[in-house]
Scaffold this motif. Structure first.
Motif, PDB file in Angstrom:
ATOM      1  N   ARG A 114       0.845  -1.189   0.000  1.00 50.27           N
ATOM      2  CA  ARG A 114       0.000   0.000   0.000  1.00 50.27           C
ATOM      3  C   ARG A 114       0.879   1.238   0.000  1.00 50.27           C
ATOM      4  N   PHE A 115       0.621   2.141  -0.924  1.00 46.98           N
ATOM      5  CA  PHE A 115       1.462   3.318  -1.104  1.00 46.98           C
ATOM      6  C   PHE A 115       1.560   4.106   0.200  1.00 46.98           C
ATOM      7  N   GLY A 116       2.804   4.423   0.574  1.00 48.14           N
ATOM      8  CA  GLY A 116       3.037   5.237   1.760  1.00 48.14           C
ATOM      9  C   GLY A 116       2.929   4.501   3.068  1.00 48.14           C
ATOM     10  N   CYS A 117       2.639   3.182   3.036  1.00 51.72           N
ATOM     11  CA  CYS A 117       2.464   2.393   4.266  1.00 51.72           C
ATOM     12  C   CYS A 117       3.656   1.460   4.476  1.00 51.72           C
ATOM     13  N   SER A 118       3.818   0.987   5.709  1.00 49.24           N
ATOM     14  CA  SER A 118       4.893   0.057   6.050  1.00 49.24           C
ATOM     15  C   SER A 118       4.310  -1.153   6.775  1.00 49.24           C
ATOM     16  N   ARG A 119       4.797  -2.353   6.420  1.00 41.77           N
ATOM     17  CA  ARG A 119       4.353  -3.550   7.136  1.00 41.77           C
ATOM     18  C   ARG A 119       5.162  -4.762   6.696  1.00 41.77           C
ATOM     19  N   ILE A 120       4.999  -5.849   7.445  1.00 44.71           N
ATOM     20  CA  ILE A 120       5.565  -7.161   7.098  1.00 44.71           C
ATOM     21  C   ILE A 120       4.382  -8.078   6.796  1.00 44.71           C
ATOM     22  N   PHE A 121       4.448  -8.803   5.684  1.00 47.95           N
ATOM     23  CA  PHE A 121       3.335  -9.699   5.402  1.00 47.95           C
ATOM     24  C   PHE A 121       3.800 -10.958   4.671  1.00 47.95           C
ATOM     25  N   HIS A 122       3.036 -12.046   4.902  1.00 47.85           N
ATOM     26  CA  HIS A 122       3.268 -13.327   4.241  1.00 47.85           C
ATOM     27  C   HIS A 122       2.443 -13.406   2.966  1.00 47.85           C
ATOM     28  N   ILE A 123       2.954 -14.136   1.978  1.00 52.45           N
ATOM     29  CA  ILE A 123       2.131 -14.468   0.815  1.00 52.45           C
ATOM     30  C   ILE A 123       1.076 -15.456   1.287  1.00 52.45           C
ATOM     31  N   GLN A 124      -0.192 -15.113   1.091  1.00 53.76           N
ATOM     32  CA  GLN A 124      -1.264 -15.934   1.655  1.00 53.76           C
ATOM     33  C   GLN A 124      -2.118 -16.636   0.612  1.00 53.76           C
ATOM     34  N   LYS A 166      -7.238   7.680   2.342  1.00 59.72           N
ATOM     35  CA  LYS A 166      -8.242   7.160   3.268  1.00 59.72           C
ATOM     36  C   LYS A 166      -8.414   5.653   3.123  1.00 59.72           C
ATOM     37  N   ASN A 167      -8.359   5.173   1.896  1.00 63.56           N
ATOM     38  CA  ASN A 167      -8.609   3.746   1.640  1.00 63.56           C
ATOM     39  C   ASN A 167      -7.331   2.913   1.588  1.00 63.56           C
ATOM     40  N   GLU A 168      -6.169   3.573   1.766  1.00 62.82           N
ATOM     41  CA  GLU A 168      -4.879   2.864   1.747  1.00 62.82           C
ATOM     42  C   GLU A 168      -4.796   1.913   0.551  1.00 62.82           C
ATOM     43  N   VAL A 169      -4.968   2.464  -0.640  1.00 67.29           N
ATOM     44  CA  VAL A 169      -4.998   1.629  -1.843  1.00 67.29           C
ATOM     45  C   VAL A 169      -3.620   1.039  -2.114  1.00 67.29           C
ATOM     46  N   THR A 170      -3.609  -0.075  -2.824  1.00 67.10           N
ATOM     47  CA  THR A 170      -2.355  -0.706  -3.194  1.00 67.10           C
ATOM     48  C   THR A 170      -1.667   0.111  -4.281  1.00 67.10           C
ATOM     49  N   GLN A 171      -0.378  -0.138  -4.439  1.00 67.22           N
ATOM     50  CA  GLN A 171       0.357   0.625  -5.445  1.00 67.22           C
ATOM     51  C   GLN A 171      -0.176   0.356  -6.842  1.00 67.22           C
ATOM     52  N   PHE A 172      -0.541  -0.894  -7.114  1.00 65.54           N
ATOM     53  CA  PHE A 172      -1.019  -1.197  -8.461  1.00 65.54           C
ATOM     54  C   PHE A 172      -2.364  -0.531  -8.725  1.00 65.54           C
ATOM     55  N   GLN A 173      -3.220  -0.436  -7.689  1.00 63.62           N
ATOM     56  CA  GLN A 173      -4.482   0.282  -7.857  1.00 63.62           C
ATOM     57  C   GLN A 173      -4.215   1.756  -8.134  1.00 63.62           C
ATOM     58  N   LEU A 174      -3.208   2.302  -7.467  1.00 62.92           N
ATOM     59  CA  LEU A 174      -2.827   3.693  -7.684  1.00 62.92           C
ATOM     60  C   LEU A 174      -2.373   3.912  -9.129  1.00 62.92           C
ATOM     61  N   ILE A 175      -1.559   3.005  -9.644  1.00 61.58           N
ATOM     62  CA  ILE A 175      -1.101   3.097 -11.034  1.00 61.58           C
ATOM     63  C   ILE A 175      -2.288   3.048 -11.992  1.00 61.58           C
ATOM     64  N   THR A 176      -3.217   2.124 -11.742  1.00 56.15           N
ATOM     65  CA  THR A 176      -4.394   1.967 -12.597  1.00 56.15           C
ATOM     66  C   THR A 176      -5.249   3.230 -12.593  1.00 56.15           C
ATOM     67  N   ASP A 177      -5.460   3.805 -11.414  1.00 55.95           N
ATOM     68  CA  ASP A 177      -6.275   5.020 -11.310  1.00 55.95           C
ATOM     69  C   ASP A 177      -5.599   6.212 -11.998  1.00 55.95           C
ATOM     70  N   LEU A 178      -4.273   6.311 -11.853  1.00 57.32           N
ATOM     71  CA  LEU A 178      -3.567   7.418 -12.494  1.00 57.32           C
ATOM     72  C   LEU A 178      -3.600   7.307 -14.019  1.00 57.32           C
ATOM     73  N   HIS A 179      -3.501   6.092 -14.530  1.00 56.69           N
ATOM     74  CA  HIS A 179      -3.637   5.892 -15.977  1.00 56.69           C
ATOM     75  C   HIS A 179      -5.007   6.406 -16.442  1.00 56.69           C
ATOM     76  N   TYR A 180      -6.032   6.113 -15.668  1.00 59.25           N
ATOM     77  CA  TYR A 180      -7.374   6.558 -16.035  1.00 59.25           C
ATOM     78  C   TYR A 180      -7.447   8.086 -16.018  1.00 59.25           C
ATOM     79  N   PHE A 181      -6.870   8.712 -14.998  1.00 62.60           N
ATOM     80  CA  PHE A 181      -6.881  10.174 -14.890  1.00 62.60           C
ATOM     81  C   PHE A 181      -6.195  10.822 -16.091  1.00 62.60           C
ATOM     82  N   PHE A 182      -5.007  10.329 -16.445  1.00 63.84           N
ATOM     83  CA  PHE A 182      -4.259  10.937 -17.548  1.00 63.84           C
ATOM     84  C   PHE A 182      -4.936  10.676 -18.888  1.00 63.84           C
TER      85      PHE A 182
END
Length: 351
Positions: A114-124, A166-182
């Motif tokens: 998630r863009f701007g967030c920090s954490r440790i996570f397992h592949i689930q 607010k929704n702590e979107v993932t980086q790939f969602q952010l990329i997808t949304d920015l493509h739509y904006f541009f």
């Protein structure tokens, strides 16, 4: 386990080759962890300049506290200045599976960090790669209208970054949304004054917060729409020229984006935006081209030169990193490049 600082960007070796902000922990620290957890820990080469990969090796019959090792390595890297994420991959019993395990971890990271967030996570679970633009972003973009005003663009970006934050979107969602904006912006009946961002990954990779991202995109869009007045544009062109001249003289030294802040007393992302607007290339990519061109010239004129020496002469402190960058650009390693030159020079000349 793969550790990333900042944003995860595709092909980052081809986008940015300024000094790596993330270095592996020291051998002494690894030895302490190995003694504590009774496991072997190996540092592996990665694909991105802002990552470190650690492989934990144990006998099949032994249980190892992977979470404990991960938390210790994470804490050794964490300086609270940039987002830091660690992906703990699935385990394997055959070294030949390492490549696929690593690719799976990269994909999982891209779709879960998630863009701007920090954490440790397992592949689930398996990653769902079917991501569409957010309905909220589509609604915000629909309000741009046919007649774009500077304030309307600013309000639109503020609404989008507020939603993402607010929704702590993932980086790939952010990329997808920015493509739509541009894409929406480019389809409006307006007169443009240049090109919009050609590589969204590159922009995201240069930002650590939504505030950074909002300002960077706003600067790019204002350049595209020609909102900068003539006086401001001349000042921007002068600044971009000064940055270029400094890079031309200092590209073999150790460069980070923070140097721009110290030299020109301006935000490094703002400088990067102006530089790209003027020369259609980011400062980091420009430095990369200068270094790689110099490296090729050195090898062409000195076929006996060591690759390690080439790396140091052109500004790389890490020989292995230089080799990966070179291969990413040229398709061959530096050693293979030198060998091809030697083979060409030794070939018999035809009359």
């Amino acid at each position: 386990m793969i550790l990333f600082t900042g944003s995860l960007c595709n092909n980052i070796y081809t986008e940015s080759i300024l000094n790596s902000p993330l270095q592996p922990v020291s051998r002494e620290q690894i030895q302490k962890l190995e003694a504590t957890f009774q496991a072997s820990i190996i540092v592996l080469a990665g694909r991105h300049y802002n990552e470190c990969i650690y492989a934990v090796i144990t006998p099949n019959s032994s249980d190892v506290d992977l979470d404990g090792i991960a938390k210790n390595i994470y804490s050794l890297h964490n300086n609270n200045e940039e987002p830091l994420n660690m992906v703990i991959s699935n385990t394997c019993t055959d070294g030949r599976e390492l490549y696929s395990i690593r690719q799976e971890a990269y994909l999982y990271a891209l779709f879960h960090i998630r863009f701007g967030c920090s954490r440790i996570f397992h592949i689930q679970s398996e990653t769902d790669t079917n991501i569409a633009p957010s309905p909220e972003i589509k609604q915000i973009c629909s309000n741009l209208g046919e007649y774009i005003k500077r304030q309307k663009i600013s309000d639109c970006l503020r609404s989008m970054t507020g939603f993402w934050n607010k929704n702590e979107v993932t980086q790939f969602q952010l990329i997808t949304d920015l493509h739509y904006f541009f894409n929406t912006l480019e389809q409006l009946p307006i007169q443009s004054h240049g090109q919009l961002i050609s590589n969204i990954d590159e922009i995201i990779g240069s930002c650590q917060t939504y505030s950074d991202l909002e300002k960077t995109i706003l600067d790019e869009v204002n350049q595209y729409l020609g909102y900068a007045d003539d006086f401001a544009r001349r000042n921007q062109q002068t600044l971009a020229k000064q940055v270029k001249e400094w890079l031309d003289e200092n590209f073999t030294t150790q460069i980070t984006y923070k140097i721009f802040q110290n030299l020109f007393n301006l935000n490094e992302k703002y400088i990067s935006t102006l530089f790209k607007a003027e020369y259609n290339i980011t400062p980091s990519r420009y430095v990369g081209e200068l270094r790689l061109n110099m490296a090729k010239n050195l090898m062409q004129n000195n076929p006996e030169i060591r690759v390690k020496d080439v790396a140091e002469l052109v500004g790389f402190t890490d020989y292995f990193y230089f080799s990966r960058v070179f291969k990413s650009h040229e398709g061959v390693t530096p050693s293979q490049y030198i060998k091809s030159i030697s083979t060409t020079d030794s070939a018999p000349k035809t009359k």
